[in-house]
Design an enzyme around this catalytic site. Structure first.
Site: not given
Ligand code: KIV
Length: 271
Positions: A51-52, A90, A120, A122, A189
Protein backbone atom coordinates in the site's frame (compact mmCIF):
# COMPACT_ATOMS: atom_id res chain seq x y z
CA UNK A 1 22.04 -26.33 -2.34
CA UNK A 2 20.31 -22.95 -2.76
CA UNK A 3 16.51 -23.23 -2.87
CA UNK A 4 16.53 -19.91 -4.76
CA UNK A 5 18.35 -21.36 -7.78
CA UNK A 6 16.28 -24.54 -7.96
CA UNK A 7 12.77 -23.16 -7.73
CA UNK A 8 10.63 -22.34 -10.79
CA UNK A 9 7.74 -20.92 -8.74
CA UNK A 10 8.08 -19.51 -5.25
CA UNK A 11 5.38 -20.67 -2.85
CA UNK A 12 4.87 -20.16 0.87
CA UNK A 13 6.41 -23.64 1.39
CA UNK A 14 9.50 -22.57 -0.53
CA UNK A 15 9.92 -19.58 1.80
CA UNK A 16 9.68 -21.90 4.79
CA UNK A 17 12.33 -24.18 3.23
CA UNK A 18 14.55 -21.13 2.77
CA UNK A 19 14.25 -20.22 6.44
CA UNK A 20 14.83 -23.82 7.50
CA UNK A 21 17.92 -24.02 5.29
CA UNK A 22 19.30 -20.66 6.42
CA UNK A 23 18.85 -19.07 2.98
CA UNK A 24 17.83 -15.40 3.13
CA UNK A 25 14.59 -14.36 1.40
CA UNK A 26 14.61 -11.39 -1.02
CA UNK A 27 11.49 -9.23 -1.33
CA UNK A 28 10.75 -5.94 -3.14
CA UNK A 29 7.64 -3.96 -3.84
CA UNK A 30 6.25 -3.52 -7.35
CA UNK A 31 3.05 -1.87 -8.51
CA UNK A 32 3.00 -2.08 -12.31
CA UNK A 33 3.57 -4.54 -15.17
CA UNK A 34 6.89 -3.23 -16.50
CA UNK A 35 8.74 -2.97 -13.20
CA UNK A 36 7.30 -6.25 -11.90
CA UNK A 37 8.58 -8.01 -15.03
CA UNK A 38 12.11 -6.69 -14.45
CA UNK A 39 12.07 -7.49 -10.73
CA UNK A 40 10.76 -11.02 -11.35
CA UNK A 41 13.26 -11.76 -14.13
CA UNK A 42 16.07 -10.54 -11.86
CA UNK A 43 15.10 -13.41 -9.56
CA UNK A 44 13.38 -11.81 -6.56
CA UNK A 45 11.64 -14.34 -4.28
CA UNK A 46 8.63 -12.26 -3.18
CA UNK A 47 6.95 -9.25 -4.78
CA UNK A 48 4.86 -7.14 -2.44
CA UNK A 49 2.15 -5.01 -4.01
CA UNK A 50 2.40 -2.70 -1.05
CA UNK A 51 0.00 0.00 0.00
CA UNK A 52 3.12 2.18 -0.26
CA UNK A 53 1.68 2.60 -3.78
CA UNK A 54 -0.39 5.29 -2.08
CA UNK A 55 2.86 7.24 -1.48
CA UNK A 56 5.13 6.41 -4.41
CA UNK A 57 2.56 5.93 -7.19
CA UNK A 58 -0.22 8.32 -6.17
CA UNK A 59 1.73 10.96 -4.20
CA UNK A 60 -0.30 10.76 -0.99
CA UNK A 61 1.42 11.63 2.28
CA UNK A 62 0.27 8.38 3.95
CA UNK A 63 -0.87 4.90 2.96
CA UNK A 64 -4.41 5.56 4.20
CA UNK A 65 -6.14 6.89 1.06
CA UNK A 66 -5.49 3.95 -1.29
CA UNK A 67 -8.61 1.88 -1.95
CA UNK A 68 -9.23 -1.84 -2.35
CA UNK A 69 -10.03 -1.38 -6.06
CA UNK A 70 -6.83 0.62 -6.59
CA UNK A 71 -4.80 -2.13 -4.88
CA UNK A 72 -6.47 -4.70 -7.15
CA UNK A 73 -5.59 -2.59 -10.22
CA UNK A 74 -1.90 -2.53 -9.18
CA UNK A 75 -1.91 -6.21 -8.20
CA UNK A 76 -3.46 -7.43 -11.45
CA UNK A 77 -0.85 -5.46 -13.45
CA UNK A 78 1.89 -7.17 -11.43
CA UNK A 79 0.32 -10.62 -11.78
CA UNK A 80 0.33 -10.31 -15.60
CA UNK A 81 4.11 -9.76 -15.49
CA UNK A 82 5.32 -12.38 -13.05
CA UNK A 83 6.40 -15.99 -13.72
CA UNK A 84 8.34 -16.96 -10.61
CA UNK A 85 7.93 -14.73 -7.56
CA UNK A 86 5.29 -15.15 -4.85
CA UNK A 87 2.95 -12.13 -5.10
CA UNK A 88 1.63 -10.71 -1.83
CA UNK A 89 -0.91 -7.87 -1.77
CA UNK A 90 -1.49 -5.44 1.08
CA UNK A 91 -5.03 -5.20 2.42
CA UNK A 92 -5.47 -1.42 2.39
CA UNK A 93 -6.59 0.70 5.33
CA UNK A 94 -10.34 0.38 5.91
CA UNK A 95 -10.69 -2.94 4.10
CA UNK A 96 -10.21 -5.26 7.10
CA UNK A 97 -10.28 -3.44 10.43
CA UNK A 98 -14.11 -3.44 10.74
CA UNK A 99 -14.50 -7.14 11.48
CA UNK A 100 -13.28 -10.54 10.34
CA UNK A 101 -16.03 -10.92 7.72
CA UNK A 102 -14.94 -7.66 6.08
CA UNK A 103 -11.33 -8.90 6.18
CA UNK A 104 -12.34 -12.18 4.53
CA UNK A 105 -14.45 -10.46 1.85
CA UNK A 106 -11.65 -8.01 1.00
CA UNK A 107 -9.11 -10.84 0.77
CA UNK A 108 -11.38 -12.93 -1.47
CA UNK A 109 -11.91 -9.90 -3.74
CA UNK A 110 -8.15 -9.38 -4.04
CA UNK A 111 -7.47 -13.05 -4.81
CA UNK A 112 -10.39 -13.36 -7.29
CA UNK A 113 -9.88 -10.11 -9.19
CA UNK A 114 -6.08 -9.86 -9.23
CA UNK A 115 -4.84 -13.47 -9.30
CA UNK A 116 -2.28 -12.76 -6.56
CA UNK A 117 -1.06 -15.49 -4.19
CA UNK A 118 -1.42 -14.05 -0.66
CA UNK A 119 -2.46 -11.00 1.36
CA UNK A 120 -0.69 -8.97 4.04
CA UNK A 121 -2.25 -7.03 6.87
CA UNK A 122 -0.93 -4.88 9.70
CA UNK A 123 -1.36 -5.57 13.41
CA UNK A 124 -1.03 -8.18 16.14
CA UNK A 125 -3.57 -9.65 18.55
CA UNK A 126 -6.28 -7.25 17.32
CA UNK A 127 -6.30 -8.89 13.86
CA UNK A 128 -5.97 -12.50 15.02
CA UNK A 129 -9.62 -13.38 14.38
CA UNK A 130 -9.44 -11.81 10.90
CA UNK A 131 -6.31 -13.80 10.02
CA UNK A 132 -7.96 -17.05 11.14
CA UNK A 133 -11.07 -16.27 9.10
CA UNK A 134 -9.10 -15.38 5.95
CA UNK A 135 -7.19 -18.66 6.31
CA UNK A 136 -10.47 -20.61 6.35
CA UNK A 137 -10.84 -19.61 2.69
CA UNK A 138 -7.39 -21.01 1.90
CA UNK A 139 -5.78 -17.59 1.47
CA UNK A 140 -2.22 -17.35 2.82
CA UNK A 141 -1.66 -14.38 5.15
CA UNK A 142 1.52 -12.43 5.87
CA UNK A 143 1.61 -10.39 9.10
CA UNK A 144 3.22 -6.97 9.66
CA UNK A 145 4.43 -5.65 13.04
CA UNK A 146 6.62 -2.82 14.31
CA UNK A 147 6.11 0.37 12.36
CA UNK A 148 2.66 -0.07 10.89
CA UNK A 149 2.10 2.90 8.56
CA UNK A 150 -1.70 2.51 8.53
CA UNK A 151 -1.65 3.54 12.23
CA UNK A 152 0.47 6.65 11.68
CA UNK A 153 -2.11 8.96 13.29
CA UNK A 154 -2.19 6.82 16.45
CA UNK A 155 1.61 7.05 16.90
CA UNK A 156 2.28 10.44 15.26
CA UNK A 157 5.76 9.59 13.93
CA UNK A 158 7.62 7.16 11.69
CA UNK A 159 10.32 6.68 14.36
CA UNK A 160 11.83 3.31 15.34
CA UNK A 161 9.27 1.19 17.23
CA UNK A 162 9.61 -1.15 20.25
CA UNK A 163 12.66 0.54 21.75
CA UNK A 164 11.11 0.36 25.24
CA UNK A 165 10.83 -2.98 27.03
CA UNK A 166 7.03 -2.95 27.37
CA UNK A 167 6.57 -2.40 23.64
CA UNK A 168 9.26 -5.00 22.82
CA UNK A 169 7.53 -7.64 24.98
CA UNK A 170 4.20 -6.87 23.33
CA UNK A 171 5.77 -7.18 19.88
CA UNK A 172 7.32 -10.53 20.78
CA UNK A 173 3.93 -11.77 22.05
CA UNK A 174 2.18 -10.50 18.91
CA UNK A 175 4.70 -12.30 16.68
CA UNK A 176 3.87 -15.57 18.47
CA UNK A 177 0.14 -14.86 18.16
CA UNK A 178 0.49 -14.30 14.40
CA UNK A 179 2.46 -17.52 14.06
CA UNK A 180 -0.17 -19.47 16.04
CA UNK A 181 -2.97 -17.85 14.01
CA UNK A 182 -1.39 -19.37 10.88
CA UNK A 183 0.52 -16.55 9.14
CA UNK A 184 3.04 -18.00 6.67
CA UNK A 185 5.49 -15.13 7.25
CA UNK A 186 5.86 -11.85 9.05
CA UNK A 187 7.23 -8.41 8.13
CA UNK A 188 8.99 -6.47 10.89
CA UNK A 189 9.39 -2.79 10.10
CA UNK A 190 11.80 -0.37 11.76
CA UNK A 191 12.53 -2.01 15.09
CA UNK A 192 15.87 -2.59 16.88
CA UNK A 193 17.99 -5.25 15.14
CA UNK A 194 18.48 -7.23 18.35
CA UNK A 195 14.76 -7.53 18.99
CA UNK A 196 14.08 -8.50 15.35
CA UNK A 197 16.69 -11.24 15.58
CA UNK A 198 15.11 -12.55 18.80
CA UNK A 199 11.71 -12.66 17.09
CA UNK A 200 13.13 -14.50 14.07
CA UNK A 201 14.76 -17.07 16.36
CA UNK A 202 11.69 -17.55 18.55
CA UNK A 203 9.16 -18.29 15.81
CA UNK A 204 9.33 -20.91 13.08
CA UNK A 205 7.82 -18.88 10.21
CA UNK A 206 10.04 -16.59 8.04
CA UNK A 207 10.56 -13.06 9.35
CA UNK A 208 11.29 -10.44 6.69
CA UNK A 209 12.71 -7.14 7.85
CA UNK A 210 12.76 -3.55 6.67
CA UNK A 211 14.93 -1.44 8.94
CA UNK A 212 15.14 -4.42 11.29
CA UNK A 213 18.79 -5.47 10.83
CA UNK A 214 20.41 -8.54 9.36
CA UNK A 215 19.42 -11.16 11.96
CA UNK A 216 16.06 -11.88 10.33
CA UNK A 217 15.21 -14.35 7.55
CA UNK A 218 14.94 -11.90 4.67
CA UNK A 219 14.81 -8.27 3.59
CA UNK A 220 12.24 -6.07 1.86
CA UNK A 221 12.58 -2.54 0.46
CA UNK A 222 10.27 -0.25 -1.47
CA UNK A 223 11.36 -0.48 -5.13
CA UNK A 224 11.35 3.29 -5.72
CA UNK A 225 13.64 3.84 -2.72
CA UNK A 226 16.01 1.00 -3.66
CA UNK A 227 16.60 2.31 -7.20
CA UNK A 228 16.76 5.95 -6.10
CA UNK A 229 13.67 7.14 -7.99
CA UNK A 230 12.76 9.01 -4.88
CA UNK A 231 15.44 11.36 -3.57
CA UNK A 232 13.49 12.81 -0.64
CA UNK A 233 13.41 9.68 1.55
CA UNK A 234 16.72 8.90 3.24
CA UNK A 235 16.26 6.64 6.28
CA UNK A 236 19.34 4.98 7.75
CA UNK A 237 18.15 1.50 6.77
CA UNK A 238 17.92 2.27 3.06
CA UNK A 239 20.63 1.09 0.67
CA UNK A 240 20.25 2.75 -2.75
CA UNK A 241 21.50 0.59 -5.63
CA UNK A 242 20.91 3.23 -8.32
CA UNK A 243 20.30 6.96 -8.53
CA UNK A 244 17.53 6.91 -11.08
CA UNK A 245 16.17 10.31 -10.02
CA UNK A 246 19.41 11.94 -11.24
CA UNK A 247 19.80 9.63 -14.25
CA UNK A 248 16.24 10.25 -15.48
CA UNK A 249 16.48 14.00 -14.85
CA UNK A 250 19.66 14.02 -16.95
CA UNK A 251 18.08 11.96 -19.73
CA UNK A 252 14.96 14.13 -19.89
CA UNK A 253 17.12 17.26 -19.87
CA UNK A 254 19.15 15.90 -22.80
CA UNK A 255 15.96 14.98 -24.69
CA UNK A 256 14.63 18.53 -24.27
CA UNK A 257 17.98 19.96 -25.47
CA UNK A 258 18.00 17.66 -28.50
CA UNK A 259 14.48 18.74 -29.49
CA UNK A 260 15.21 22.44 -29.04
CA UNK A 261 18.47 22.18 -31.01
CA UNK A 262 16.67 20.19 -33.77
CA UNK A 263 19.15 17.32 -33.24
CA UNK A 264 16.26 14.92 -32.58
CA UNK A 265 14.97 13.30 -34.70
CA UNK A 266 17.83 12.94 -37.18
CA UNK A 267 17.61 11.46 -40.67
CA UNK A 268 17.90 7.86 -39.48
CA UNK A 269 15.17 8.37 -36.87
CA UNK A 270 12.41 9.14 -39.35
CA UNK A 271 10.50 7.44 -42.20
O1 KIV B 1 3.55 -1.12 1.69
C1 KIV B 1 4.73 -1.49 1.75
O2 KIV B 1 5.55 -1.19 0.86
C2 KIV B 1 5.15 -2.28 2.90
C3 KIV B 1 6.61 -2.54 3.05
C4 KIV B 1 7.30 -1.34 3.55
C5 KIV B 1 6.88 -3.72 3.90
O3 KIV B 1 4.35 -2.68 3.68
Amino acid sequence: MSVHKEVKKVTTNVLQEMKNGGEKISMLTAYDYTMAKIVDHAGIDVILVGDSASNVMAGHETTLPITLDQMIYHASSVVRAVDRALIVVDLPFGSYQGNSKEALNSSIKIMKESGAHAVKLEGGREVRESIERILTAGIPVMGHLGLTPQSIYKFGTYNVRAKEEVEAIKLMEDAKILEQAGCFALVLEKIPAKLAEQVAKSITIPVIGIGAGGGVDGQVLVFHDMVGLNNEFNPRFLRRYLNLYDDITGAVGQYIKDIKSKDFPNSSEQY
